[in-house]
Design a protein around this motif. Structure first.
Motif, PDB file in Angstrom:
ATOM      1  N   GLU A  11       0.834  -1.209   0.000  1.00  0.00           N
ATOM      2  CA  GLU A  11       0.000   0.000   0.000  1.00  0.00           C
ATOM      3  C   GLU A  11       0.870   1.260   0.000  1.00  0.00           C
ATOM      4  O   GLU A  11       0.650   2.190  -0.785  1.00  0.00           O
ATOM      5  CB  GLU A  11      -0.927  -0.039   1.226  1.00  0.00           C
ATOM      6  N   VAL A  14       2.611   1.609  -3.418  1.00  0.00           N
ATOM      7  CA  VAL A  14       1.712   2.000  -4.507  1.00  0.00           C
ATOM      8  C   VAL A  14       1.327   3.469  -4.359  1.00  0.00           C
ATOM      9  O   VAL A  14       1.298   4.223  -5.345  1.00  0.00           O
ATOM     10  CB  VAL A  14       0.459   1.082  -4.533  1.00  0.00           C
ATOM     11  N   GLN A  15       1.042   3.883  -3.127  1.00  0.00           N
ATOM     12  CA  GLN A  15       0.719   5.309  -2.900  1.00  0.00           C
ATOM     13  C   GLN A  15       1.845   6.199  -3.397  1.00  0.00           C
ATOM     14  O   GLN A  15       1.625   7.183  -4.096  1.00  0.00           O
ATOM     15  CB  GLN A  15       0.524   5.563  -1.397  1.00  0.00           C
ATOM     16  N   LEU A  18       2.069   6.178  -7.264  1.00  0.00           N
ATOM     17  CA  LEU A  18       1.029   6.957  -7.933  1.00  0.00           C
ATOM     18  C   LEU A  18       1.210   8.459  -7.714  1.00  0.00           C
ATOM     19  O   LEU A  18       0.703   9.266  -8.480  1.00  0.00           O
ATOM     20  CB  LEU A  18      -0.364   6.493  -7.479  1.00  0.00           C
TER      21      LEU A  18
END
Lengths: 322, 181
Positions: A11, A14-15, A18
């Protein structure tokens, strides 16, 4: 790494990805493999983009089809052609029963009459009589009318034999069936919707009852690049096709597996196409049985093929200017 | 009870020439070719331009050009996608020249292999095989670029539940991609 920890690390990574930021994560081969997948998903296409583009291409394609379909004025690609010895009687019946309008009449090369009849938005060809001694080709036709009960009574008064009185069906039509004195079957229907005609269908559509509907669909796909849609099957009966629509260019043919009184009735269909030679060639490659190769005739260049069910297909390019 | 099957006579491998012929006769049928190739062409472009908006514009340009020129296309046993990729290559190159002219700086993209694009295209296709809720999380997260919080609000689920769905989706995709290596 525990699953919970792996999930949290993924998580965070990925944060960061992005948001185009570096992530402080523990090096781990399992996490690395998951991050590779997430990295590749970064530019996943938006479904809305794909759907809009598909819809735009569909509209553009539709416009091109309409602009380039080389049929005669008032005709679609596929026109049913009914032949009978008593073509004058059939002509009268169609006028009296269905309000058909005769738009053209001539004497054909084989000594019979050729007539063109208009019902609603659909053209039909009928032929025979005179010195023509060829076989009759009765046909099944599905016709939408504003009031099926009134149309049914009118057809009976004009000489048709009732086969099925008007009945409400669970697919949203009130329909009926009649046989005319010339052997043709007429399925009269009123669609219970915004229009009495079902969307996508013309006033009259040819209807085939082959033994082996799936094979006939395959044949139409191979010979004429047909596109089957709305195929209704009965899973409990080995996926028997009870009804299907098959699109060829701007036209539709309906069909359903032969059953009960609805049996195969070899039919003639007249195709207006841009290039009779190439359509004929492709049809024969697609396992159509050659009957007559394309030749120049008074009404255009025309070839004939047949399928394994006895249906005949006239493939014609009208003369320029028609 | 009759059951409607949208296409109970499905397309099979080897049907491509027939689909192409159908679209050449009836351009409205081009949408079927689009459906088959859209994600591959988009992937081919996006790995090269690395920008979603540009990739969408170029993908759109490629398919509109292909539809316009479809009558001239002749099937000679080479996959239809090769023709689409050739159009895409030209469109990307033109896009690069236009951008360089505007900025005055020649663009030098990173080298890209066809395998990169194929892997990406495969992954985009596999997203469609995920369970509905996982598929939705992936689409919102990556295609729509939404945060965990926004996704949770939209799906009316808790943030930990969405995080879990996202994790399961990525795991599923990794396993499927591993299985196809």
């Amino acid at each position: 790494m525990t699953e919970r920890s792996l999930m949290n690390q993924l998580e965070l990574a990925v944060q960061a990805m992005l948001q185009h930021k570096p992530a402080a994560i523990a090096p781990d081969p399992e996490l690395g493999a998951l991050l590779d997948v997430a990295g590749d998903l970064r530019y996943l296409p938006r479904e809305e983009f794909l759907n809009t583009l598909k819809s735009d291409l569909q509209d553009e394609g539709d416009a091109m089809t309409t602009a380039t379909t080389p049929v005669r004025e008032g005709f679609r690609t596929v026109t049913p052609y009914i032949t009978t010895e008593n073509v004058m009687g059939l002509n009268d019946f169609m006028k009296n029963a269905f309000g058909a309008e005769e738009t053209f009449r001539t004497m054909g090369g084989a000594g019979g009459y050729h007539m063109e009849m208009k019902i609603g938005d659909t053209m039909l060809m009928i032929g025979g009589g005179g010195s023509y001694k060829g076989p009759g080709h009765p046909t099944s036709l599905h016709m939408y009318v504003p009031d099926v009960d009134a149309a049914f009574e009118r057809a009976v008064a004009a000489g048709a034999t009732p086969v099925m009185r008007p009945t409400d069906q669970d697919y949203g039509d009130r329909d009926s069936a009649l046989k005319d004195p010339f052997g043709n079957e007429w399925y009269l229907a009123t669609h219970k919707g915004a229009s009495f005609q079902r969307p996508g269908l013309g006033t009259v559509t040819p209807y085939l009852h082959p033994t082996g509907a799936e094979e006939l669909i395959r044949f139409l796909q191979n010979a004429f690049s047909a596109n089957p849609y709305e195929v209704d099957v009965v899973p409990e009966e080995g996926n028997r096709i009870v009804h299907a629509k098959v699109r060829i260019a701007d036209s539709v043919i309906e069909l359903g597996e032969a059953h009960g009184p609805w049996q195969n009735m070899p039919t003639m269909l007249f195709f207006y196409v841009d290039d009779a030679d190439s359509w004929y060639e492709r049809a024969v490659k697609g396992e159509a049985i050659p009957v007559a190769p394309p030749s120049d005739l008074p009404y255009g260049r025309c070839g004939i093929v047949r399928d394994g069910w006895g249906n005949e297909y006239y493939i014609a390019t009208p003369p320029k200017g028609q | 009870m009759a059951k409607t099957q949208p296409n109970s006579v499905p397309y099979e491998a080897g049907d491509e020439p027939r689909l192409i012929a159908a679209a050449q006769r009836d351009p409205a049928r081009f949408a079927e070719l689009f459906e088959l190739h859209a994600r591959r062409v988009y992937a081919f472009i996006v790995v090269r331009v690395k920008n979603r908006d540009q990739a969408e514009d170029l993908t759109s340009e490629v398919f509109h050009l292909a539809l316009k020129n479809l009558k001239q296309y002749e099937y000679r046993g080479v996959p239809f996608s090769s023709w689409l990729f050739r159009i895409a290559t030209n469109a990307i190159a033109q896009h690069g020249r236009d951008a360089a002219r505007e900025s005055g700086i020649p663009l030098e993209g990173e080298p890209v292999t066809d395998a990169d694009a194929e892997r990406r295209a495969m992954l985009f296709q596999l997203v469609g095989t995920l369970p509905d809720d996982q598929q939705r999380v992936v689409a919102l997260r990556y295609a729509e670029q939404k945060s965990l919080r926004e996704i949770a609000a939209e799906m009316q689920r808790s943030e930990p539940a969405v995080k879990q769905l996202h994790f399961r989706a990525i795991e599923n995709l990794r396993k499927q991609m591993e299985g196809r290596k």
